[in-house]
Design an enzyme around this catalytic site. Structure first.
Site, PDB file in Angstrom:
ATOM      1  CG  ASP A   1      63.814  93.563 -38.873  1.00 26.22           C
ATOM      2  OD1 ASP A   1      64.419  92.529 -38.522  1.00 26.22           O
ATOM      3  OD2 ASP A   1      62.583  93.598 -39.050  1.00 26.22           O
TER       4      ASP A   1
ATOM      5  CE1 TYR B   1      58.488  85.901 -44.468  1.00 25.85           C
ATOM      6  CE2 TYR B   1      57.130  84.137 -43.592  1.00 25.85           C
ATOM      7  CZ  TYR B   1      58.343  84.582 -44.075  1.00 25.85           C
ATOM      8  OH  TYR B   1      59.387  83.696 -44.174  1.00 25.85           O
TER       9      TYR B   1
ATOM     10  NE  ARG C   1      53.869  92.146 -34.818  1.00 26.04           N
ATOM     11  CZ  ARG C   1      55.124  92.122 -35.213  1.00 26.04           C
ATOM     12  NH1 ARG C   1      56.041  92.770 -34.521  1.00 26.04           N
ATOM     13  NH2 ARG C   1      55.482  91.466 -36.292  1.00 26.04           N
TER      14      ARG C   1
ATOM     15  CG  ASP D   1      62.635  90.986 -41.778  1.00 19.32           C
ATOM     16  OD1 ASP D   1      63.595  90.354 -41.289  1.00 19.32           O
ATOM     17  OD2 ASP D   1      61.766  91.553 -41.093  1.00 19.32           O
ATOM     18  CD  GLU D   2      66.853  90.734 -39.065  1.00 20.97           C
ATOM     19  OE1 GLU D   2      68.008  90.836 -38.650  1.00 20.97           O
ATOM     20  OE2 GLU D   2      65.977  90.052 -38.528  1.00 20.97           O
TER      21      GLU D   2
HETATM   22  N1  DCP Z   1      59.528  84.343 -39.623  1.00 21.11           N
HETATM   23  C1  DCP Z   1      59.222  82.985 -39.667  1.00 21.11           C
HETATM   24  N2  DCP Z   1      59.452  82.200 -38.574  1.00 21.11           N
HETATM   25  C2  DCP Z   1      59.994  82.720 -37.475  1.00 21.11           C
HETATM   26  C3  DCP Z   1      60.327  84.087 -37.413  1.00 21.11           C
HETATM   27  C4  DCP Z   1      60.085  84.869 -38.525  1.00 21.11           C
HETATM   28  O1  DCP Z   1      58.724  82.514 -40.665  1.00 21.11           O
HETATM   29  N3  DCP Z   1      60.210  81.943 -36.422  1.00 21.11           N
HETATM   30  C5  DCP Z   1      59.255  85.161 -40.803  1.00 21.11           C
HETATM   31  C6  DCP Z   1      58.002  85.963 -40.649  1.00 21.11           C
HETATM   32  C7  DCP Z   1      58.452  87.351 -40.492  1.00 21.11           C
HETATM   33  C8  DCP Z   1      59.806  87.378 -41.141  1.00 21.11           C
HETATM   34  O2  DCP Z   1      60.315  86.087 -40.992  1.00 21.11           O
HETATM   35  O3  DCP Z   1      57.562  88.264 -41.109  1.00 21.11           O
HETATM   36  C9  DCP Z   1      60.754  88.387 -40.535  1.00 21.11           C
HETATM   37  O4  DCP Z   1      60.992  88.102 -39.163  1.00 21.11           O
HETATM   38  P1  DCP Z   1      61.072  89.225 -38.072  1.00 21.11           P
HETATM   39  O5  DCP Z   1      61.566  88.593 -36.835  1.00 21.11           O
HETATM   40  O6  DCP Z   1      61.796  90.391 -38.590  1.00 21.11           O
HETATM   41  O7  DCP Z   1      59.569  89.591 -37.789  1.00 21.11           O
HETATM   42  P2  DCP Z   1      58.605  90.576 -38.542  1.00 21.11           P
HETATM   43  O8  DCP Z   1      59.285  91.290 -39.626  1.00 21.11           O
HETATM   44  O9  DCP Z   1      57.393  89.827 -38.940  1.00 21.11           O
HETATM   45  O10 DCP Z   1      58.160  91.549 -37.405  1.00 21.11           O
HETATM   46  P3  DCP Z   1      58.980  92.768 -36.794  1.00 21.11           P
HETATM   47  O11 DCP Z   1      58.147  93.964 -37.088  1.00 21.11           O
HETATM   48  O12 DCP Z   1      59.008  92.468 -35.339  1.00 21.11           O
HETATM   49  O13 DCP Z   1      60.320  92.802 -37.398  1.00 21.11           O
HETATM   50 MG    MG Z   2      61.080  92.313 -39.347  1.00 27.14          MG
HETATM   51 MG    MG Z   3      63.880  90.351 -39.035  1.00 23.77          MG
END
Ligand code: DCP
Ligand code: MG
Ligand code: MG
Length: 605
Positions: free
Chosen positions: A28, A33, A65, A120-121
């Site tokens: 992941d 973004y 964060r 992203d996974e």
């Molecule tokens: N995303 C979105 N709406 C959501 C959740 C996520 O648009 N409700 C988008 C923004 C994130 C991306 O999907 O950047 C990937 O989601 P993740 O849950 O993996 O979150 P992040 O990658 O941003 O953070 P982390 O470091 O916790 O994985």
């Molecule tokens: Mg992520």
């Molecule tokens: Mg993710």
């Protein structure tokens, strides 16, 4: 003595040995973004950054964060906890999709099955690779291990998972070296555990869990909803029976679960609660559909809906160009707000679209302005079917998706290769579709909704268009040609979909009654609904600068065609009047028309 160890270890593991045979990695991307934006603009690295969609911060970098800016926080709340938060719009997903695809491509280089999950996974099944590496000797675990105290398992899974942790580390390193993204990884013998341990050490780190820690780890999850395959409805049912945490689910008896779920589901829930998951890593292919949605507070005016669709279409066409396949089906989705019931629901309609809307120039898929106008006409026609314009309506979402595609023909038996120079090949019927000959597999109008990256298809409804199912089915069958037919183009018989006169009348009424006319100022309703074949015949006729052969036809290839086909083509090029008659008399198009090779020509845009 060995036997004794086997028995005691096996029971400690609570699994049979062969269930640990796989090695799965889940990767992941950290604050995805935000990382994409930080790579595009390195100045953003030094500041707390939030990615904004509408009034929500969908993600934030780890700097933000630290201030308490959480994913999916309201912008107003985020700015309160972090007044110097830099906000960047994340509404255009283009760069995120591109980054997602690049990461996927890097992972493919390991030549193991890779399954994309969201943007992203990815899951990677490295079982085979581990088997190869297990002989090499180095068994050092990289990263963290969940529960250092876990006992050795006789099946050898610990060694395998340690090696998998090395592979995960290599993968993360390559993603960072090649693309600049930091990631987290989870390593386990199944997908469930790999995904769940992945975020245990964030950011930029990895965690491995051994099978015997599964049950204990799962019991730490406070809500059954933490289990990825348990959705909101299942959660609701479980909660209504006082099963809230995963530990509650572990304790619930199978019999109790079977009272509220199907037998299979009850067993699956029980297995999941114990950290057992046998689902395979399914290699991700190209998406079955490409879609975009836009949600908003309320839209109640048709012209505004049209503007929304127009904007969505522009963005969608960029995605389709990147994908490269020719769409042949379009779905429109609306979310309607029901003011009385204070609820909303989705409805969708889809219809077949002519591949000739798209052109291929220098190998790139494109849509002319006229093609875009055609698409808008189709979109608004579907919209008109979904909405009764004589009554007020309130929409909170519009969505567009291309739901079926033709592969572009490059194979030797493509008719393109017989007839076209390599200058500007337009879309052609796919004679080699990889499908069975059942009607449904090619019956676009009866297509079952397929998954889209953005579309919730639960309420999807399919519009048969044109509404002649029997004929459509016949055509569908004809389009899936046997090898013999493909090998011998002169024998090909492919019908084109045509609207009958009634349908044409209906369409023209629709056009006359709607703003659609302004979208297609040059297209008469009749012409717009004629098949590709008649358009193409005109193009063929007009394009010729010699008696026998239009300029864009490769004469050498033409000469290699069977005689009967050459004769047929020459005759038609010399005398295109039959096609012209048809063009000017659309109401005769429901008459049977002899099959002709010219049906394979499509308009030269
Ligand atoms: N995303 C979105 N709406 C959501 C959740 C996520 O648009 N409700 C988008 C923004 C994130 C991306 O999907 O950047 C990937 O989601 P993740 O849950 O993996 O979150 P992040 O990658 O941003 O953070 P982390 O470091 O916790 O994985
Ligand atoms: Mg992520
Ligand atoms: Mg993710």
């Amino acid at each position: 003595m060995d036997d004794t160890i086997m028995q005691s270890s096996s029971s400690a593991c609570s699994y049979v040995d062969n269930e640990h045979s796989r090695s799965i990695i889940h990767i992941d991307v950290d604050c995805f973004y935000a990382q994409v934006e930080m790579l595009r603009n390195p100045e953003l690295r030094a500041v707390p950054l939030g990615i904004q969609q509408k009034n929500i911060v969908v993600t934030s970098n780890y700097e933000a964060r630290n201030y308490g800016v959480q994913k999916c926080m309201l912008v107003t709340d985020a700015v309160k906890v972090c007044p110097n938060l830099k906000l960047v719009s994340g509404e255009d997903l283009h760069n995120y999709r591109a980054a997602s695809n690049k990461i996927f491509e890097v992972l493919l280089t390991w030549k193991c099955p890779v399954e994309k999950l969201g943007m992203d996974e990815n899951f990677i099944d490295v079982t085979k690779l581990v088997e190869e590496k297990v002989k090499s000797g180095n068994q050092t675990l990289i990263g963290h291990m969940y529960n250092e105290m876990s006992m050795e398992c006789p099946c050898g899974c610990h060694t395998r998972l340690k090696i998998a942790s090395q592979i995960a580390s290599d993968m993360r390193q390559k993603i960072y070296n090649d693309l600049g993204y930091t990631t987290c990884a989870g390593i386990a013998h199944n997908k469930l555990l790999a995904k769940l341990v992945c975020p245990l050490h964030k950011p930029n780190d990895q965690t491995t869990i051994f099978p015997e820690s599964a049950e204990g780890f799962m019991s730490t999850l406070q809500s059954v909803r933490c289990i990825p395959s348990i959705g909101s409805k299942t959660t609701e049912t479980l909660i209504s029976h006082n099963i809230i945490s995963v530990s509650d689910l572990q304790k619930a008896s199978l019999e109790e679960l079977k009272k509220n779920f199907s037998s299979d589901m009850a067993v699956r829930l029980k297995n999941l609660s114990l950290g057992e998951d046998s689902t395979p890593v399914k290699q991700t292919g190209r998406p079955q559909s490409i879609g975009l949605e836009d949600s908003f507070k309320t839209v109640s005016v048709k012209s505004e809906v049209e503007d929304k669709f127009s904007a969505l279409l522009q963005r969608l066409l960029v995605l389709v160009r990147e994908d490269g396949r020719i769409p042949v089906s379009l779905r429109v989705t609306l979310r309607k707000k029901d003011a009385k019931r204070l609820s909303s629901h989705r409805e969708s309609r889809q219809c077949q679209i002519s591949p000739s809307i798209f052109t291929i120039t220098n190998g790139t898929l494109a849509v002319t302005d006229a093609g875009q106008q055609k698409l808008m006409t189709i979109i608004m026609r579907l919209f008109n079917k979904l909405i009764d314009l004589s009554k007020p309506f309130h929409l909170t979402l519009v969505g567009l998706a291309f739901t079926k595609f033709q592969e572009r023909m490059t194979g030797r038996s493509s008719i393109v290769n017989y007839l076209m120079n390599d200058i500007s090949v337009q879309s052609v019927l796919n004679l080699q579709n990889d499908c069975d000959t059942s009607a449904t597999s090619m019956d676009y109008s009866a297509a079952s909704p397929s998954s889209s990256t953005t579309t919730d298809l639960s309420d999807a409804e399919v519009e048969p268009s044109p509404k002649k199912p029997k004929k459509v089915n016949w055509i569908a069958k004809r389009r899936c040609l046997s090898k013999e037919e493909v090998a011998s183009p002169s024998k090909l018989k492919v019908g084109e979909l045509r609207l009958n006169s009634k349908e044409l009348e209906k369409v023209s009424e629709l056009r006359l009654n709607s703003r659609d006319r302004s979208l297609t100022p040059r297209a008469s309703p009749a012409k717009d609904n004629l098949s590709d074949a008649s358009d193409s015949m005109k193009d063929v006729a007009e394009g010729g600068n010699c008696d026998d052969c239009p300029s864009y036809v490769d004469k050498e290839v033409f000469n290699a065609l069977p005689d009967e086909m050459q004769q047929e083509l020459k005759a038609m090029w010399k005398n295109p009047s039959s096609s012209e008659v048809q063009r000017s008399s659309p109401r005769t198009t429901n008459k049977a028309k002899p099959n002709t090779i010219l049906k394979y020509f499509v308009p030269h845009k």
